[in-house]
Structures are given as structure tokens and as C-alpha cells.
Design a protein around this motif. Structure first.
Motif, PDB file in Angstrom:
ATOM      1  N   LYS A 218      37.418  35.640  46.403  1.00 14.26           N
ATOM      2  CA  LYS A 218      38.289  34.886  45.508  1.00 14.26           C
ATOM      3  C   LYS A 218      39.102  35.849  44.663  1.00 14.26           C
ATOM      4  O   LYS A 218      38.550  36.633  43.893  1.00 14.26           O
ATOM      5  N   GLN A 220      42.272  36.286  41.825  1.00 17.66           N
ATOM      6  CA  GLN A 220      42.973  35.574  40.768  1.00 17.66           C
ATOM      7  C   GLN A 220      44.077  36.466  40.210  1.00 17.66           C
ATOM      8  O   GLN A 220      43.955  37.703  40.229  1.00 17.66           O
ATOM      9  N   LYS A 449      46.946  27.320  44.109  1.00 20.15           N
ATOM     10  CA  LYS A 449      45.796  27.832  44.848  1.00 20.15           C
ATOM     11  C   LYS A 449      46.151  27.858  46.330  1.00 20.15           C
ATOM     12  O   LYS A 449      46.702  26.900  46.858  1.00 20.15           O
ATOM     13  N   GLU A 480      40.344  32.843  49.161  1.00 20.65           N
ATOM     14  CA  GLU A 480      41.241  32.003  48.375  1.00 20.65           C
ATOM     15  C   GLU A 480      41.930  32.838  47.307  1.00 20.65           C
ATOM     16  O   GLU A 480      41.396  33.836  46.826  1.00 20.65           O
ATOM     17  N   CYS A 482      44.287  32.251  43.697  1.00 19.94           N
ATOM     18  CA  CYS A 482      44.700  31.230  42.737  1.00 19.94           C
ATOM     19  C   CYS A 482      45.212  31.894  41.452  1.00 19.94           C
ATOM     20  O   CYS A 482      44.981  33.081  41.200  1.00 19.94           O
TER      21      CYS A 482
END
Length: 506
Positions: A218, A220, A449, A480, A482
Motif C-alpha cells: 500500500k 500513499q 485510490k 494499491e 491512494c
């Protein structure tokens, strides 16, 4: 680091309509630690539970006598140094008392303070027991969970609390306070001891079933755009790799984290304590040492920046394998331009362009246009190139729902709007929502996202994943990307920014 505890406290409290505080208390004392404490010259006997109860509630500003708003000189004077979450009771005789308030409970512990040759009280950073005690209280609170506020004195959960402490700190010294591990111990009947190898305390029972490995990457982004030639845009990329290993026995897992040649190098890597080595044959003693060895390897060999090999012995529960930064990502995923003018009638223009380096596929993508320190939106004439624009429920913002894709050919979207505002209520004028965002000082925020994508290119090399003893686990990797804070300031107004130190001091 291990530290002993005098005792553990958990205080349940809640208010009735008559402003009365109902309290009950559970206590766990450790005689072994008490005997050690008696050898210290600074030893003071522990008071009774009722005395502890009154003192803790008074010091924390809670009481069940109906006078919690009363000024107490020794507690509320401005001359007193406040070092929350550490308190002192009984004129400093019981210090350092660590207090955590969570889920409607007060969790308290008193670490053992070893005698010192100096009469001067040591600083908190010199007392590892304070940090260990606070971590134990956090884990204990997570073990009880949010339902702790409605537990009764006969609750089974409170019985499990005693069992938790027996496992987490059997003789007053925290060994493993991980609530996932201890719940597994309490819920599982352990098989007879048949293993030839030593079973670690953090893995009290072993997984049985088909081998599986799950990874979640993940990333960010924090970004601020100014549309100002004198102020450069700033952004920061941070990533977390989660792992869930369902493997039999006590396996060692090796994995290579890769970045393509056109991707951005990973740096500032911090790893889980279960990681034994990384980019080096020498297993470090501490996770910090491993992070330093990774940085040293990267400094000595630039090729190491493009791949990281980690060897680890995974726990049963899902855990953070490592965290990293990608500080040299050369481009923003979305470039934006925001112009806004007016007071009661506001004209605004938003232009967005998706980078051709990122995936044009979103799980969601929204542009939030807040209007601080103004009246409610009473009307809006909106002309977006596509998608839907709606006012928020409180009439203080507009939401441009871009959807799942930008136009494939241009990768651009824009919106013109004229927004009409009503009068601002007097109570909102006196208590500004954001004192800086007045007039033309405003921003928009993009929230998005993307699945199966990381802007740094970070991924798991599936061919490199091995587990010893030799097993072939089913491998699942999810990625992912985001936004967390992704703002574009109005080019007609002022913006909050951080100046370099050299400019800030001139």
C-alpha cells in the motif's frame, strides 16, 4: 527491553444523569517485583486499592464525589509540571505512574524504578520501563476492545484479562503482549510437545493447512500544489508492505522486493523485528540495525536500490513486514490548477491532468471543494467536462465525482462554476472553522485510490519467494495506491507553506 511492574490497574467508569461516577477496579500485583523494590532505598509501600482508586481518579480529574470541576491546588496549579501520560501520586512517592485512557477505561501501571546513586529524579527518556509499560497498556486495551466500556464485574472478558497478564507478563516482566498471539493461546488447546526445534514464545501454536502467503503493498501520497513560480510543489510517497503467512512449522521465508528500472528507488526502509537479514549475510540484532545495513548497502551499490531481499520468520497474524519511502518519484499522479475569486458570488476554475506514467483506472476519484468561513451554498451553476458535481450535505463544500477514468485521449478534465452563498450565521463568524482559509485563501483536495498499482513501481518478485523447509505456498500479492492529503491551493490567494531554513531566518 524488559521491565517489571509493581501492579496493573484497570478502572471502569461511566456517568449517570446525576453526575455521579460509578467505579470498579481490578488489580494485579506481582510479589516478585515487590521484593525487588524493597531492596531500593527509595522504596515506598504500595497503598491499599481504595487509596489507589481515590488518588488516581483525583489526579486524572475524575471523581465519584460529584466535585470533579473543583479546583485542586496540588493538581491544577500552573506551577506543576505536567508530563502526561506519566503521573505521580502521594507527594511523589509513587512515580512514574503510567496512565492510558481508552474505551472508557483507565489503564494504569507502575514500572519498577531501580535505585540510583543520584538523588535527582531521572528523565523519562532514561526509563525504558515507562515506554514498555505504555506499550503493554496499549496492547491490553486492544485485547479488551471497544466493548470494554460495557463490561460488568462478572464478565468472562475480565477473567480473560487475568489470563492475558499471566501470559504477557507472568512474573511482572512483559514477554509478549501481542493480543493476537495471546488470544490464539487462550482459544486453542495446544498439542503435546513433539517439536525437536525450540518453539518461540511469539508463536505459541503452529498453523495446520495448505501453505499460503499474502502480501499487500500500500502506497500513499502527500502532496501540495501552489501554481506559484517562487514556491515549488512538494510531495512525499510512503509505502507499507503487509504480510500474512499461513505456513506449517517454523519456516524461514525469503522474498525480493523489486522496483523496475524506470521506477523510483526505495529508501528509509524500516523492517519488522522478525526480519533476520536483508541485502546482507550478517543477521542484525535489532530492526534498526537492519535498516541501517540496508541503507549502507544502498549507499555502496546503487543497484541495491532497485531490489531488496528480506529473510524473515513470520508470526501467525498479519503484520507489517516493512515500511519505506520513495523520495525521488519525479512526477505527480495528477497535476492541477485552481482559481477562485469572489465573496458572496464565487467564480472558480479547476483544471486537472492525469500523468501518462500512472494507471488510468481508479476505484474512486473525487475532488472536494470546501468553502471555509462563508455562508451555506444556496445555488451553483456548474459546467464540468464530464462527471457529476453535487453540494455536500452541510452546504459547505462541493464534490466533483470524477469516477473511474480520465478521458483516454487527453487525460484532462476541467470544471467552471459560479457558486452563490447565503449569509454566514453569527455563531460561525465568532468561531472560524479555519482562521487561515478566509477570502481567497482556499484549496481543493483530491481523494483517489488505484488498485493493482504503485507509483514507485514497488512489487514482489514472485519467482524469488521461497520458504524453508521447502514448501510451495500459494502466493497472493495485492497492490494499491491512494491519496492521504492531496491539495491544490487557489492561485489567487495565499497558501500555507514551509520555507527552507535559510529563507525563514533571513
Amino acid at each position: 527491553m524488559v521491565t517489571e511492574k509493581y501492579c496493573f490497574r484497570g478502572i471502569k467508569h461511566y456517568r449517570l444523569q446525576m453526575n455521579i461516577l460509578i467505579v470498579y477496579m481490578m488489580t494485579r500485583r506481582y510479589p516478585t517485583v515487590e521484593r525487588r523494590a524493597k531492596t531500593s532505598t527509595a522504596y515506598h509501600p504500595l497503598p491499599s486499592d481504595p487509596e489507589w482508586l481515590d488518588a488516581i481518579l483525583m489526579e486524572c480529574g475524575e471523581t465519584y464525589h460529584g466535585d470533579e470541576m473543583q479546583f485542586v491546588e496540588e493538581r491544577d496549579t500552573c506551577d506543576k509540571s505536567v508530563r502526561k501520560p506519566v503521573y505521580e501520586l502521594f507527594n511523589g512517592k509513587q512515580w512514574p505512574l503510567v496512565v492510558l485512557e481508552k474505551y472508557g477505561l483507565l489503564f494504569c501501571c507502575l514500572p519498577l524504578l531501580e535505585s540510583s546513586s543520584s538523588n535527582k529524579r531521572p528523565s523519562l527518556v532514561e526509563l525504558p520501563g515507562v515506554s514498555v509499560g505504555f506499550d503493554l497498556l496499549e496492547q491490553l486495551a486492544e485485547f479488551l476492545g471497544p466493548q470494554a466500556a460495557v463490561l460488568g464485574t462478572t464478565s468472562v472478558k475480565l477473567r480473560d484479562l487475568y489470563n492475558y497478564l499471566n501470559i504477557a507478563a507472568p512474573f511482572g516482566s512483559p514477554i509478549d503482549s501481542n493480543p493476537h498471539t495471546i488470544k490464539s493461546v487462550l482459544q486453542t488447546k495446544l498439542p503435546p510437545w513433539t517439536l525437536k526445534q525450540k518453539q518461540p514464545a511469539w508463536k505459541p501454536f503452529l498453523y495446520k493447512g495448505s501453505p499460503k502467503l499474502h502480501f499487500l503493498i500500500k502506497e500513499q501520497i502527500w502532496a501540495v500544489q501552489y501554481d506559484n513560480k517562487t514556491t515549488p510543489d512538494v510531495w512525499e510517497i510512503a509505502g507499507t508492505i503487509m504480510c500474512k503467512a499461513e505456513l506449517e512449522g517454523l519456516p524461514d521465508v525469503s522474498v525480493i522486493i523489486t522496483v523496475p528500472d524506470e521506477g523510483s528507488p526505495l529508501d528509509h526502509i524500516v523492517v519488522h523485528p522478525c526480519v533476520q537479514s536483508g541485502d546482507t549475510e550478517e543477521p542484525p540484532l535489532l530492526a534498526q540495525s537492519l535498516s541501517e545495513s540496508l541503507a549502507a548497502a544502498a549507499a555502496s551499490n546503487s543497484a541495491a536500490l532497485k531490489s531488496r531481499k528480506l529473510k524473515f520468520s513470520p508470526p501467525l497474524e498479519s503484520f507489517v513486514l516493512c515500511q519505506y519511502m520513495a523520495s525521488s518519484v519525479p512526477h505527480l499522479p495528477i497535476r492541477g490548477f485552481y482559481q477562485m475569486k469572489g465573496e458572496r458570488v464565487v467564480k472558480l476554475l479547476i483544471q486537472l491532468k492525469l500523468s501518462d506514467k500512472v494507471k488510468n483506472q481508479f476505484e474512486y476519484c473525487e475532488v472536494h471543494i470546501p468553502f471555509f468561513n462563508r455562508g451555506p451554498i444556496i445555488n451553483a451553476d456548474v459546467s464540468p467536462t464530464s462527471a457529476i458535481v453535487t453540494p455536500s450535505t452541510d452546504k459547505k463544500a462541493m464534490i466533483w465525482n470524477i469516477g473511474n477514468k480520465f478521458p483516454s485521449k487527453s487525460l484532462e478534465m476541467s470544471m467552471n462554476a459560479t457558486v452563490y452563498f447565503g449569509d454566514q450565521p453569527p455563531d460561525q463568524i465568532s468561531s472560524a472553522v479555519d482562521a487561515f482559509c478566509v477570502g481567497l485563501n482556499a484549496y481543493i483536495e483530491i481523494r483517489f485510490k488505484m488498485a493493482d498499482f504503485t507509483i514507485s513501481g514497488c512489487n514482489i518478485d514472485q519467482r524469488s519467494v521461497t520458504a524453508y523447509p521447502n514448501v510451495k505456498p500459494k502466493l497472493t500479492t495485492v497492490r494499491e495506491f491512494c491519496s492521504t492529503t492531496f491539495r491544490i491551493w487557489n492561485s489567487h490567494g495565499d497558501a500555507l507553506m514551509a520555507l527552507p531554513f535559510s529563507q525563514a531566518t533571513t
